[in-house]
Design a protein around this motif. Structure first.
Motif, PDB file in Angstrom:
ATOM      1  N   ASN A   1     -35.009  -2.550   2.666  1.00 14.04           N
ATOM      2  CA  ASN A   1     -34.781  -2.314   1.237  1.00 14.04           C
ATOM      3  C   ASN A   1     -35.320  -3.452   0.379  1.00 14.04           C
ATOM      4  O   ASN A   1     -35.931  -3.215  -0.666  1.00 14.04           O
ATOM      5  N   TRP A   2     -35.087  -4.686   0.811  1.00 17.01           N
ATOM      6  CA  TRP A   2     -35.584  -5.840   0.048  1.00 17.01           C
ATOM      7  C   TRP A   2     -37.107  -5.824   0.011  1.00 17.01           C
ATOM      8  O   TRP A   2     -37.710  -6.052  -1.028  1.00 17.01           O
ATOM      9  N   TRP A   3     -37.718  -5.554   1.161  1.00  9.29           N
ATOM     10  CA  TRP A   3     -39.180  -5.546   1.260  1.00  9.29           C
ATOM     11  C   TRP A   3     -39.774  -4.515   0.294  1.00  9.29           C
ATOM     12  O   TRP A   3     -40.704  -4.811  -0.449  1.00  9.29           O
ATOM     13  N   PHE A   4     -39.229  -3.289   0.320  1.00  4.60           N
ATOM     14  CA  PHE A   4     -39.751  -2.240  -0.561  1.00  4.60           C
ATOM     15  C   PHE A   4     -39.548  -2.620  -2.024  1.00  4.60           C
ATOM     16  O   PHE A   4     -40.451  -2.471  -2.847  1.00  4.60           O
ATOM     17  N   ARG A   5     -38.358  -3.097  -2.345  1.00  5.67           N
ATOM     18  CA  ARG A   5     -38.061  -3.462  -3.740  1.00  5.67           C
ATOM     19  C   ARG A   5     -38.982  -4.590  -4.215  1.00  5.67           C
ATOM     20  O   ARG A   5     -39.509  -4.538  -5.327  1.00  5.67           O
ATOM     21  N   HIS A   6     -39.153  -5.597  -3.368  1.00  7.22           N
ATOM     22  CA  HIS A   6     -39.947  -6.772  -3.755  1.00  7.22           C
ATOM     23  C   HIS A   6     -41.436  -6.440  -3.895  1.00  7.22           C
ATOM     24  O   HIS A   6     -42.085  -6.871  -4.843  1.00  7.22           O
ATOM     25  N   PHE A   7     -41.981  -5.680  -2.960  1.00  6.87           N
ATOM     26  CA  PHE A   7     -43.413  -5.429  -2.938  1.00  6.87           C
ATOM     27  C   PHE A   7     -43.844  -4.185  -3.727  1.00  6.87           C
ATOM     28  O   PHE A   7     -44.999  -4.099  -4.137  1.00  6.87           O
ATOM     29  N   TYR A   8     -42.929  -3.216  -3.911  1.00  2.94           N
ATOM     30  CA  TYR A   8     -43.332  -1.970  -4.555  1.00  2.94           C
ATOM     31  C   TYR A   8     -42.393  -1.524  -5.674  1.00  2.94           C
ATOM     32  O   TYR A   8     -42.851  -1.073  -6.721  1.00  2.94           O
ATOM     33  N   GLY A   9     -41.094  -1.608  -5.434  1.00  2.00           N
ATOM     34  CA  GLY A   9     -40.110  -1.028  -6.351  1.00  2.00           C
ATOM     35  C   GLY A   9     -40.206  -1.529  -7.778  1.00  2.00           C
ATOM     36  O   GLY A   9     -40.156  -0.738  -8.728  1.00  2.00           O
ATOM     37  N   LYS A  10     -40.356  -2.838  -7.958  1.00  2.00           N
ATOM     38  CA  LYS A  10     -40.384  -3.366  -9.329  1.00  2.00           C
ATOM     39  C   LYS A  10     -41.618  -2.895 -10.092  1.00  2.00           C
ATOM     40  O   LYS A  10     -41.557  -2.666 -11.302  1.00  2.00           O
ATOM     41  N   TYR A  11     -42.726  -2.679  -9.396  1.00  2.71           N
ATOM     42  CA  TYR A  11     -43.942  -2.181 -10.056  1.00  2.71           C
ATOM     43  C   TYR A  11     -43.831  -0.688 -10.362  1.00  2.71           C
ATOM     44  O   TYR A  11     -44.301  -0.223 -11.400  1.00  2.71           O
ATOM     45  N   ILE A  12     -43.197   0.047  -9.457  1.00  4.35           N
ATOM     46  CA  ILE A  12     -42.969   1.477  -9.706  1.00  4.35           C
ATOM     47  C   ILE A  12     -42.054   1.641 -10.920  1.00  4.35           C
ATOM     48  O   ILE A  12     -42.276   2.519 -11.765  1.00  4.35           O
ATOM     49  N   ASP A  13     -41.034   0.777 -11.036  1.00  2.00           N
ATOM     50  CA  ASP A  13     -40.133   0.842 -12.192  1.00  2.00           C
ATOM     51  C   ASP A  13     -40.878   0.592 -13.502  1.00  2.00           C
ATOM     52  O   ASP A  13     -40.595   1.226 -14.519  1.00  2.00           O
ATOM     53  N   ARG A  14     -41.844  -0.334 -13.475  1.00  2.00           N
ATOM     54  CA  ARG A  14     -42.644  -0.590 -14.685  1.00  2.00           C
ATOM     55  C   ARG A  14     -43.433   0.652 -15.094  1.00  2.00           C
ATOM     56  O   ARG A  14     -43.516   0.998 -16.274  1.00  2.00           O
ATOM     57  N   ILE A  15     -44.025   1.320 -14.086  1.00  2.00           N
ATOM     58  CA  ILE A  15     -44.805   2.530 -14.376  1.00  2.00           C
ATOM     59  C   ILE A  15     -43.891   3.621 -14.915  1.00  2.00           C
ATOM     60  O   ILE A  15     -44.237   4.318 -15.880  1.00  2.00           O
ATOM     61  N   LYS A  16     -42.689   3.775 -14.320  1.00  2.00           N
ATOM     62  CA  LYS A  16     -41.734   4.771 -14.812  1.00  2.00           C
ATOM     63  C   LYS A  16     -41.369   4.492 -16.269  1.00  2.00           C
ATOM     64  O   LYS A  16     -41.285   5.416 -17.084  1.00  2.00           O
ATOM     65  N   LYS A  17     -41.148   3.228 -16.573  1.00  2.00           N
ATOM     66  CA  LYS A  17     -40.791   2.859 -17.945  1.00  2.00           C
ATOM     67  C   LYS A  17     -41.910   3.229 -18.914  1.00  2.00           C
ATOM     68  O   LYS A  17     -41.658   3.782 -19.994  1.00  2.00           O
ATOM     69  N   LEU A  18     -43.160   2.951 -18.525  1.00  2.00           N
ATOM     70  CA  LEU A  18     -44.304   3.299 -19.382  1.00  2.00           C
ATOM     71  C   LEU A  18     -44.426   4.814 -19.547  1.00  2.00           C
ATOM     72  O   LEU A  18     -44.723   5.304 -20.641  1.00  2.00           O
ATOM     73  N   VAL A  19     -44.200   5.558 -18.467  1.00  2.00           N
ATOM     74  CA  VAL A  19     -44.269   7.029 -18.543  1.00  2.00           C
ATOM     75  C   VAL A  19     -43.187   7.549 -19.473  1.00  2.00           C
ATOM     76  O   VAL A  19     -43.431   8.445 -20.288  1.00  2.00           O
ATOM     77  N   ASP A  20     -41.975   6.988 -19.368  1.00  2.00           N
ATOM     78  CA  ASP A  20     -40.885   7.409 -20.261  1.00  2.00           C
ATOM     79  C   ASP A  20     -41.222   7.129 -21.722  1.00  2.00           C
ATOM     80  O   ASP A  20     -40.930   7.946 -22.604  1.00  2.00           O
ATOM     81  N   GLU A  21     -41.845   5.975 -21.969  1.00  2.00           N
ATOM     82  CA  GLU A  21     -42.247   5.645 -23.339  1.00  2.00           C
ATOM     83  C   GLU A  21     -43.270   6.657 -23.866  1.00  2.00           C
ATOM     84  O   GLU A  21     -43.221   7.081 -25.010  1.00  2.00           O
TER      85      GLU A  21
END
Length: 198
Positions: A174-194
């Motif tokens: 879970n840490w590995w996915f969050r650190h390497f991918y999750g935070k960037y996916i969250d940024r993209i989701k935020k931009l899509v929501d905007e």
């Protein structure tokens, strides 16, 4: 009559008219996508380098033949499982590399691909549970002093070792996915929501 009305409505509706992403938003999306691609390359090459290192350690470390054989078979099996999951991984890598990510719909599709790959990631870590248990059995049987323990004490030690190992595997994954991918996916989701709100 109703069917004719539906046909005329479909003909009037322009399905290809999907909202375009502004150049500014494309630049904002480019950074997290590039970070994800870079981390995917890092993960792939670190795995490619790690597997031969494991074999070198097994072959050149003076261990009993049976222990070597069991570990080699486990490592080969893990390499096959890893290869299967990396084929799924490469599909996402190609999708991120696709220059046609210029519409909101294409970004939504990409987010769906990320969700699927998150599930693949979880499945990947879960697929290592049997390998971990087998390794624990091999190690437990190969350590001479374990044969001096009573059956009950050996069972307790074995179960505690497996539970601790599985918890570590789960949290590390879970840490590995969050650190390497999750935070960037969250940024993209935020931009899509905007973009959806505009």
């Amino acid at each position: 009559m109703e069917l004719d009305n539906l046909k005329s409505l479909w003909q009037k509706e322009d399905i290809s008219d999907t909202p375009e992403i502004s150049p500014e938003k494309q630049r904002q999306i480019h950074h997290p996508l590039e970070r994800i691609r870079k981390n995917m390359r890092y993960e792939f090459w670190s795995t490619v380098i790690l597997l031969p290192v494991i074999f070198i350690v097994i072959w050149f470390f003076p261990l009993p033949f049976r222990f070597n054989l069991y570990i080699e078979i486990l490592v080969i099996s893990m390499a096959l499982v890893t290869t299967f999951f990396f084929t799924k991984f490469f599909k996402l890598y190609k999708e991120i590399s696709n220059p046609a990510l210029g519409t909101l719909d294409s970004l939504k599709d990409l987010l769906h691909q990320f969700e699927l790959n998150k599930q693949y990631y979880v499945s990947f870590y879960l697929s290592f549970v049997p390998f971990f248990v087998c390794e624990m059995i091999i190690i437990t049987e190969s350590i001479p002093y374990n044969h001096k323990y009573t059956d009950g004490l050996l069972a307790v030690k074995f179960i505690i070792s497996i539970l601790l190992g599985l918890f570590f595997l789960y949290f590390a994954g879970n840490w590995w996915f969050r650190h390497f991918y999750g935070k960037y996916i969250d940024r993209i989701k935020k931009l899509v929501d905007e973009m959806k709100q505009n």
